[in-house]
Design a protein around this motif. Structure first.
Motif, PDB file in Angstrom:
ATOM      1  N   THR A   1      58.114  23.906  20.927  1.00 23.04           N
ATOM      2  CA  THR A   1      58.433  24.856  21.996  1.00 23.04           C
ATOM      3  C   THR A   1      59.134  24.149  23.143  1.00 23.04           C
ATOM      4  O   THR A   1      60.169  24.626  23.649  1.00 23.04           O
ATOM      5  CB  THR A   1      57.160  25.559  22.509  1.00 23.04           C
ATOM      6  N   GLU A   2      58.609  23.009  23.559  1.00 20.18           N
ATOM      7  CA  GLU A   2      59.218  22.259  24.668  1.00 20.18           C
ATOM      8  C   GLU A   2      60.600  21.737  24.283  1.00 20.18           C
ATOM      9  O   GLU A   2      61.533  21.799  25.081  1.00 20.18           O
ATOM     10  CB  GLU A   2      58.305  21.106  25.097  1.00 20.18           C
ATOM     11  N   LEU A   3      60.738  21.250  23.058  1.00 21.14           N
ATOM     12  CA  LEU A   3      62.021  20.740  22.582  1.00 21.14           C
ATOM     13  C   LEU A   3      63.087  21.832  22.624  1.00 21.14           C
ATOM     14  O   LEU A   3      64.175  21.637  23.160  1.00 21.14           O
ATOM     15  CB  LEU A   3      61.867  20.192  21.161  1.00 21.14           C
ATOM     16  N   LEU A   4      62.766  22.999  22.090  1.00 18.91           N
ATOM     17  CA  LEU A   4      63.730  24.106  22.085  1.00 18.91           C
ATOM     18  C   LEU A   4      63.976  24.653  23.489  1.00 18.91           C
ATOM     19  O   LEU A   4      65.101  25.020  23.831  1.00 18.91           O
ATOM     20  CB  LEU A   4      63.253  25.218  21.158  1.00 18.91           C
ATOM     21  N   THR A   5      62.942  24.713  24.315  1.00 18.64           N
ATOM     22  CA  THR A   5      63.102  25.202  25.692  1.00 18.64           C
ATOM     23  C   THR A   5      64.090  24.325  26.448  1.00 18.64           C
ATOM     24  O   THR A   5      64.979  24.825  27.142  1.00 18.64           O
ATOM     25  CB  THR A   5      61.747  25.240  26.422  1.00 18.64           C
TER      26      THR A   5
ATOM     27  N   TYR B   1      70.032  28.798  32.942  1.00 13.73           N
ATOM     28  CA  TYR B   1      69.306  27.869  33.808  1.00 13.73           C
ATOM     29  C   TYR B   1      68.571  28.592  34.920  1.00 13.73           C
ATOM     30  O   TYR B   1      67.548  28.128  35.405  1.00 13.73           O
ATOM     31  CB  TYR B   1      70.259  26.836  34.416  1.00 13.73           C
ATOM     32  N   SER B   2      69.102  29.750  35.335  1.00 11.73           N
ATOM     33  CA  SER B   2      68.458  30.484  36.427  1.00 11.73           C
ATOM     34  C   SER B   2      67.188  31.195  35.970  1.00 11.73           C
ATOM     35  O   SER B   2      66.385  31.611  36.795  1.00 11.73           O
ATOM     36  CB  SER B   2      69.438  31.497  37.034  1.00 11.73           C
ATOM     37  N   THR B   3      66.996  31.328  34.661  1.00 11.40           N
ATOM     38  CA  THR B   3      65.772  31.924  34.136  1.00 11.40           C
ATOM     39  C   THR B   3      64.650  30.918  34.325  1.00 11.40           C
ATOM     40  O   THR B   3      64.783  29.761  33.912  1.00 11.40           O
ATOM     41  CB  THR B   3      65.921  32.260  32.634  1.00 11.40           C
ATOM     42  N   PRO B   4      63.550  31.322  34.941  1.00 15.43           N
ATOM     43  CA  PRO B   4      62.453  30.367  35.172  1.00 15.43           C
ATOM     44  C   PRO B   4      61.972  29.744  33.860  1.00 15.43           C
ATOM     45  O   PRO B   4      61.901  30.406  32.822  1.00 15.43           O
ATOM     46  CB  PRO B   4      61.358  31.231  35.798  1.00 15.43           C
ATOM     47  N   ARG B   5      61.644  28.457  33.928  1.00 18.10           N
ATOM     48  CA  ARG B   5      61.214  27.721  32.731  1.00 18.10           C
ATOM     49  C   ARG B   5      60.050  28.407  32.008  1.00 18.10           C
ATOM     50  O   ARG B   5      60.075  28.486  30.775  1.00 18.10           O
ATOM     51  CB  ARG B   5      60.851  26.282  33.104  1.00 18.10           C
TER      52      ARG B   5
ATOM     53  N   ARG C   1      58.569  30.440  22.451  1.00 17.64           N
ATOM     54  CA  ARG C   1      57.290  30.501  21.729  1.00 17.64           C
ATOM     55  C   ARG C   1      57.257  31.714  20.801  1.00 17.64           C
ATOM     56  O   ARG C   1      56.858  31.620  19.645  1.00 17.64           O
ATOM     57  CB  ARG C   1      56.124  30.549  22.716  1.00 17.64           C
ATOM     58  N   GLU C   2      57.714  32.865  21.290  1.00 14.16           N
ATOM     59  CA  GLU C   2      57.745  34.072  20.456  1.00 14.16           C
ATOM     60  C   GLU C   2      58.755  33.938  19.322  1.00 14.16           C
ATOM     61  O   GLU C   2      58.518  34.393  18.205  1.00 14.16           O
ATOM     62  CB  GLU C   2      58.047  35.317  21.307  1.00 14.16           C
ATOM     63  N   TYR C   3      59.878  33.304  19.607  1.00  9.74           N
ATOM     64  CA  TYR C   3      60.881  33.063  18.574  1.00  9.74           C
ATOM     65  C   TYR C   3      60.275  32.220  17.449  1.00  9.74           C
ATOM     66  O   TYR C   3      60.419  32.538  16.265  1.00  9.74           O
ATOM     67  CB  TYR C   3      62.096  32.363  19.179  1.00  9.74           C
TER      68      TYR C   3
END
Length: 172
Positions: free
Chosen positions: A4-8, A17-21, A29-31
């Motif tokens: 999840t962190e790798l893909l995020t 980038y403006s979408t909050p982390r 995670r849902e993907y």
């Protein structure tokens, strides 16, 4: 959690980038959870490495292959052919980039696809991601078609970022 962190991190520009982390992480995670239902219509390949300092194995790279239109995005343009193998995404841990992980993942995908009896792999790459385009071309992918010029509205929404893609194909 590592995937999840790798893909995020890897797809921050695609998700905005403006979408909050935390929102990007929840989307990823849902993907990943949705991929559990994919086989036999799709598969996620995972490359691992052994950490020299700890001796523990960890995720180095991931790649998702789709074998049907049900396991990929609905493309309004540049759609890969129906029934083809499509490389949905690939990412490498930032600290391991430029060390051959992506090439190894592409080789593993080629072997997998060949064993399945398929004769080609398709993917999209962002034209602005010159390193990725060069990686794919170096692996034998050829550009088939590109998105047209961005509209004024597209440029406004993306804050001037070039989001155009190239559809690429490689014979397996």
């Amino acid at each position: 959690a590592v995937a999840t962190e790798l893909l995020t991190d890897s797809f921050a520009d695609a998700l905005g980038y403006s979408t909050p982390r935390p929102v990007r992480r929840a989307y990823i995670r849902e993907y990943l959870r949705s991929q559990r239902a994919w086989p036999p219509d799709g598969i996620c390949l995972v490359g691992v490495y052994e950490d020299a300092a700890t001796g523990e194995e960890s995720i180095a790279a991931t790649m998702t292959l789709s074998f049907t239109s049900e396991t990929r995005e609905d493309f309004t343009s540049l759609a890969p052919p129906e029934g083809s193998v499509y490389l949905c995404n690939m990412c490498t841990l930032r600290s391991l980039q430029r060390r051959g992980c992506a090439k190894a993942m592409l080789a593993a995908a080629g072997d997998f696809v060949e064993q399945m009896g398929c004769d080609e792999i398709w993917l999209h790459a962002r034209l602005s991601d010159e390193k990725s385009v060069a990686l794919y071309e170096g692996d034998g992918f050829k550009g088939v078609q590109t998105d047209g010029e961005q509209t004024f509205w597209d440029k406004m929404v993306t804050r001037g970022r070039d989001t155009r893609r190239v559809l690429m194909r490689k014979a397996a």
